[in-house]
Design an enzyme around this catalytic site. Structure first.
Site, mmCIF file in Angstrom:
data_model
loop_
_atom_site.group_PDB
_atom_site.id
_atom_site.type_symbol
_atom_site.label_atom_id
_atom_site.label_comp_id
_atom_site.label_asym_id
_atom_site.label_seq_id
_atom_site.Cartn_x
_atom_site.Cartn_y
_atom_site.Cartn_z
ATOM 1 N N GLY A 15 0.821 -1.207 0.000
ATOM 2 C CA GLY A 15 0.000 0.000 0.000
ATOM 3 C C GLY A 15 0.847 1.244 0.000
ATOM 4 O O GLY A 15 2.035 1.196 0.306
ATOM 5 N N PRO A 19 2.500 4.906 1.038
ATOM 6 C CA PRO A 19 3.121 5.287 2.306
ATOM 7 C C PRO A 19 2.107 5.902 3.263
ATOM 8 O O PRO A 19 1.188 6.588 2.830
ATOM 9 C CB PRO A 19 4.159 6.344 1.900
ATOM 10 C CG PRO A 19 4.295 6.255 0.434
ATOM 11 C CD PRO A 19 3.083 5.620 -0.114
ATOM 12 N N GLY A 20 2.284 5.629 4.523
ATOM 13 C CA GLY A 20 1.462 6.273 5.544
ATOM 14 C C GLY A 20 0.075 5.703 5.725
ATOM 15 O O GLY A 20 -0.767 6.301 6.383
ATOM 16 N N GLY A 54 -0.532 2.890 7.214
ATOM 17 C CA GLY A 54 -0.595 2.103 8.440
ATOM 18 C C GLY A 54 -0.093 0.677 8.310
ATOM 19 O O GLY A 54 -0.486 -0.178 9.091
ATOM 20 N N LYS A 55 0.784 0.419 7.363
ATOM 21 C CA LYS A 55 1.285 -0.947 7.178
ATOM 22 C C LYS A 55 2.117 -1.396 8.378
ATOM 23 O O LYS A 55 1.891 -2.468 8.934
ATOM 24 C CB LYS A 55 2.131 -1.032 5.896
ATOM 25 C CG LYS A 55 1.351 -0.742 4.634
ATOM 26 C CD LYS A 55 2.207 -0.874 3.401
ATOM 27 C CE LYS A 55 3.295 0.185 3.324
ATOM 28 N NZ LYS A 55 2.793 1.556 3.237
ATOM 29 N N THR A 56 3.065 -0.541 8.765
ATOM 30 C CA THR A 56 3.913 -0.879 9.904
ATOM 31 C C THR A 56 3.058 -1.063 11.153
ATOM 32 O O THR A 56 3.221 -2.015 11.919
ATOM 33 C CB THR A 56 4.947 0.230 10.124
ATOM 34 O OG1 THR A 56 5.614 0.490 8.888
ATOM 35 C CG2 THR A 56 5.960 -0.154 11.169
ATOM 36 N N HIS A 83 -14.154 9.722 -15.620
ATOM 37 C CA HIS A 83 -13.286 8.774 -16.320
ATOM 38 C C HIS A 83 -13.548 7.344 -15.832
ATOM 39 O O HIS A 83 -13.803 6.440 -16.619
ATOM 40 C CB HIS A 83 -11.820 9.184 -16.082
ATOM 41 C CG HIS A 83 -10.806 8.263 -16.683
ATOM 42 N ND1 HIS A 83 -10.048 8.612 -17.769
ATOM 43 C CD2 HIS A 83 -10.415 7.005 -16.344
ATOM 44 C CE1 HIS A 83 -9.241 7.610 -18.078
ATOM 45 N NE2 HIS A 83 -9.443 6.626 -17.214
ATOM 46 N N GLU A 84 -13.500 7.183 -14.510
ATOM 47 C CA GLU A 84 -13.688 5.838 -13.960
ATOM 48 C C GLU A 84 -15.089 5.326 -14.242
ATOM 49 O O GLU A 84 -15.295 4.155 -14.527
ATOM 50 C CB GLU A 84 -13.400 5.819 -12.463
ATOM 51 C CG GLU A 84 -11.955 6.121 -12.086
ATOM 52 C CD GLU A 84 -10.947 5.215 -12.776
ATOM 53 O OE1 GLU A 84 -11.277 4.050 -13.087
ATOM 54 O OE2 GLU A 84 -9.822 5.675 -13.040
ATOM 55 N N HIS A 136 -15.302 3.844 -17.672
ATOM 56 C CA HIS A 136 -14.890 2.442 -17.726
ATOM 57 C C HIS A 136 -16.001 1.547 -17.198
ATOM 58 O O HIS A 136 -16.336 0.534 -17.798
ATOM 59 C CB HIS A 136 -13.671 2.205 -16.817
ATOM 60 C CG HIS A 136 -12.377 2.777 -17.315
ATOM 61 N ND1 HIS A 136 -11.866 2.484 -18.551
ATOM 62 C CD2 HIS A 136 -11.469 3.595 -16.724
ATOM 63 C CE1 HIS A 136 -10.692 3.109 -18.701
ATOM 64 N NE2 HIS A 136 -10.435 3.802 -17.602
HETATM 65 P P1 ADP Z 1 3.223 2.919 6.622
HETATM 66 O O1 ADP Z 1 4.059 1.886 7.289
HETATM 67 O O2 ADP Z 1 2.102 2.338 5.801
HETATM 68 O O3 ADP Z 1 3.994 3.913 5.833
HETATM 69 P P2 ADP Z 1 2.739 3.690 9.309
HETATM 70 O O4 ADP Z 1 2.180 2.447 9.881
HETATM 71 O O5 ADP Z 1 4.167 3.949 9.584
HETATM 72 O O6 ADP Z 1 2.487 3.748 7.746
HETATM 73 O O7 ADP Z 1 1.857 4.925 9.784
HETATM 74 C C1 ADP Z 1 2.405 6.101 10.262
HETATM 75 C C2 ADP Z 1 1.509 6.742 11.285
HETATM 76 O O8 ADP Z 1 0.308 7.183 10.672
HETATM 77 C C3 ADP Z 1 1.074 5.791 12.363
HETATM 78 O O9 ADP Z 1 1.959 5.816 13.427
HETATM 79 C C4 ADP Z 1 -0.291 6.325 12.758
HETATM 80 O O10 ADP Z 1 -0.179 7.353 13.707
HETATM 81 C C5 ADP Z 1 -0.811 6.926 11.493
HETATM 82 N N1 ADP Z 1 -1.705 6.018 10.781
HETATM 83 C C6 ADP Z 1 -1.493 5.511 9.556
HETATM 84 N N2 ADP Z 1 -2.512 4.727 9.171
HETATM 85 C C7 ADP Z 1 -3.395 4.730 10.173
HETATM 86 C C8 ADP Z 1 -4.670 4.091 10.376
HETATM 87 N N3 ADP Z 1 -5.206 3.301 9.442
HETATM 88 N N4 ADP Z 1 -5.300 4.323 11.543
HETATM 89 C C9 ADP Z 1 -4.765 5.102 12.481
HETATM 90 N N5 ADP Z 1 -3.582 5.725 12.353
HETATM 91 C C10 ADP Z 1 -2.895 5.562 11.216
HETATM 92 ZN ZN ZN Z 2 -8.664 4.765 -17.088
HETATM 93 MG MG MG Z 3 6.159 1.931 7.374
#
Ligand code: ADP
Ligand code: ZN
Ligand code: MG
Length: 616
Positions: free
Chosen positions: A213, A215-216, A218-220, A435-436, A439
């Site tokens: 997914g 960045p940001g 919430g993967k980590t 656009h979407e 499709h």
């Molecule tokens: P990624 O690893 O996908 O880049 P992170 O897990 O590092 O993203 O997320 C960074 C910060 O953003 C988290 O510490 C949290 O505070 C916030 N965050 C991201 N996604 C979510 C979510 N789905 N729900 C709540 N907080 C989130």
């Molecule tokens: Zn398209």
């Molecule tokens: Mg991360």
């Protein structure tokens, strides 16, 4: 938890050494005057110096009374040279080729003496010191390595960068708006809670799970939440940490990671940003690439040799799955992919709620409104908004955070994101929606295409601003000619919708066009589906040199045929676009109406789309 580094480092040593040099230099320069050769000659003539020591490269000596004043006068007030001070009693000057010097000194009656450079001192300076330093450095490094493991062979044992958390304390409640991903991970948690029971019931568990997914999103956090929910240890390491200077360290560290995990089972191994290490291998132009390759190979070996029965799950995260080495994605490795997408309207509202718990919120704040103001933002951006709003409130010395601060904070965060070109303007969003929907409507009207599962205008990845997801109802190996034509028509539906509604197309159809063109070319060249060119294959696979095509593929047909092929591809694509425009023209009311709904809701799933289309 991170292991502490050895306190003493080479840096301190160097700094101390330099400091010593500077101090010594400073004190010397306070008592010893540095003269130019011409000044020296004047002083000789006027007998203002005495007791000279003449060496190979320098002359040193003592000042006689009056010398300081004389030099000061010689130099003038605005001299750039170092100031001569009254404390100075001696001088030195760099020696020049001067055959008359001895005669002049004798004539003036100045005492002088020739000195030979002490050879042992020279030797000491020129090679003994460097050798001693080198040996010292060697021992120092050896000792450090020893401290980390036990001799040179244990370099990889350095656990400095493997983070071990007994309990992450993060739960699914902390991660909002990613329910689909959570659902997919529930099974893993079940397994980690009780590996034996799960096994005896015959459950089959995946070895590696890849979180994919932007960045940001919430993967980590999600990976840590899986550990938290299952109440197991969490061993994490970042892909970029594997980039080490010693060859073999990365591989050793991977081995170490898995060995540790085995001892701590049940647990989760998490490799963050795996793309840094798992880049597709190729012919590496730089020698340094070999290190990464070794590390990757070691990871693959460990994964293959690992038995899931032990209760260890390997998770990894990436925002660039397309550059990963295919070997990583093979069955038995990271074969389960969980998409962690940017949140939709409802998801953003939930994320706002999660983060708002940490600050004092005023009564006028409406999370729904906030969510509608932040399309395209990921979880991290929303966390940023809440934080920014709280800071603003503090700055205004308010005792809670009101809607006004949130609005201001959103503006700021959006401005920051716009620099990274991730947030799209309302006008662009409108275009993306049409656009979407183009499709989606074309796909719904044709029989030879897969049903539409979901239409979304939540930006995905780096290039795609929206997407229409079509899932096949059955596995397909063969496509008929009419099915291929239908698919091309769907691909061009986005462009057709833009032209129909806005009068002209945009750059957003690039990828659609590429795919449609590939398809049309394949129809003509490979599948013999063109009447004009007949059942001939113009596309014979050629052996390539190490997968790099040099100077284009040699043609096996004439220039005339090449033109025919081009014409035919053009014809097919033009016909498909026309067909697409025709379908959308006939359903313009639906296109307008449902695009507006999409614009508002951001996501429409397949069943909803069906009922919206059926409504008169
Ligand atoms: P990624 O690893 O996908 O880049 P992170 O897990 O590092 O993203 O997320 C960074 C910060 O953003 C988290 O510490 C949290 O505070 C916030 N965050 C991201 N996604 C979510 C979510 N789905 N729900 C709540 N907080 C989130
Ligand atoms: Zn398209
Ligand atoms: Mg991360």
């Amino acid at each position: 938890m991170m292991e502490k580094k050895v306190g003493f480092s080479l840096g301190y040593f160097l700094i101390a050494f330099l400091a010593l040099l500077i101090i010594q230099n400073y004190f010397l320069s306070r008592t010893v005057a540095q003269l130019s050769y011409s000044e020296f000659k004047v002083l000789v003539k006027e007998r203002l110096i005495n007791d000279l020591e003449i060496r190979q490269d320098t002359i040193e000596g003592k000042f006689v009374k009056g010398a300081i004043e004389r030099i000061t006068a010689l130099r003038g007030a605005d001299s750039k040279e170092k100031r001569i001070t009254p404390e100075m009693t001696t001088f030195y000057v760099v020696r020049m080729e001067d055959g008359d010097l001895v005669r002049e000194l004798t004539a003036e009656g100045i005492r002088f003496n020739a000195l030979q450079e002490a050879t042992w001192l020279r030797a000491l300076l020129s090679w003994v010191v460097p050798v001693v330093l080198f040996v010292g450095l060697w021992f120092f490094l050896m000792k450090r390595m020893g401290a980390a493991g036990g001799g040179l062979m244990a370099v990889g044992k350095s656990k400095a960068k493997i983070y071990v958390e007994g309990e992450t304390k993060v739960t699914f409640d902390d991660v909002a708006g990613v329910e689909e991903a959570e659902d997919e991970l529930k099974e893993v948690i079940e397994f980690l809670r009780n590996p034996q029971k799960f096994q005896s019931l015959g459950g089959k568990i995946p070895k590696g799970i890849l979180l994919v997914g932007p960045p940001g999103t919430g993967k980590t956090m999600l990976a840590r939440a899986v550990a938290g929910e299952a109440k197991v240890a969490f061993l994490s390491i970042s892909g970029s940490d594997f980039v080490e200077m010693f060859v073999g360290v990365g591989a050793a560290r991977v081995r170490d990671l898995f060995a540790q995990a085995e001892k701590m089972a049940p647990c989760i191994i998490f490799i963050d940003e795996i793309d840094a290490l798992g880049r597709a291998r190729g012919i590496s132009p730089v020698a340094g690439m070999d290190e990464k390759e070794q590390t990757l190979t070691q990871l693959l070996t460990e994964m293959d040799g690992f038995d899931t029965k032990k209760g260890v799950i390997i998770m990894a995260a990436t925002n660039r799955p397309e550059i990963l080495d295919p070997a990583l994605l093979r069955p038995g490795r990271f074969d389960r992919h969980v998409v962690v997408d940017r949140p939709d309207l409802k998801g953003r509202e939930e994320i706002f709620r999660v983060h708002a718990k940490k600050v004092k919120i005023s009564d006028d704040v409406d999370m729904k409104v906030l969510a509608s103001m932040t399309p395209g933002m990921a979880g991290a951006d929303i966390a940023n908004v809440v934080n920014e709003a709280a800071l603003l409130a503090v700055r205004k010395s308010k005792n809670d955070v009101a809607m006004k601060e949130f609005e201001e904070a959103i503006e700021r965060v959006v401005a920051g994101l716009e620099k990274r070109t991730r947030v799209i303007s309302p006008k662009e969003r409108e275009r993306v929606a049409f656009h979407e929907m183009g499709h989606a409507i074309v796909a719904s009207m044709l029989s030879g295409t897969d049903p539409v599962r979901r239409v979304s205008i939540i930006p995905r990845g780096i290039a795609a601003l929206g997407y229409t997801l079509q899932l096949p109802t059955e596995d397909r190996f063969l496509l008929t000619r009419s099915e291929m034509l239908d698919r091309m028509t769907v691909l061009l539906g986005g462009k057709a919708a833009e032209e129909l509604v806005f009068g002209e197309a945009s750059t957003g159809a690039k990828n659609d066009l590429e795919r449609a063109t590939d398809m049309a070319t394949a129809m003509v060249k490979s599948y013999g589906m063109s009447e004009r060119l007949g059942p001939v294959s113009y596309d014979r696979a050629r052996p390539r040199f190490l997968d790099v095509q040099l100077g284009g593929q040699p043609k096996e047909y004439s220039e005339y045929t090449a033109k025919e092929i081009d014409d035919e591809v053009h014809g097919i694509l033009r016909a498909a676009l026309q067909r697409s425009s025709g379908i959308l023209g006939a359903h313009k009311e639906q296109l307008e109406r449902i695009s507006r709904i999409l614009l508002e809701r951001e996501v429409i799933d397949g069943d909803e789309l069906k009922s919206l289309l059926d409504r008169p």
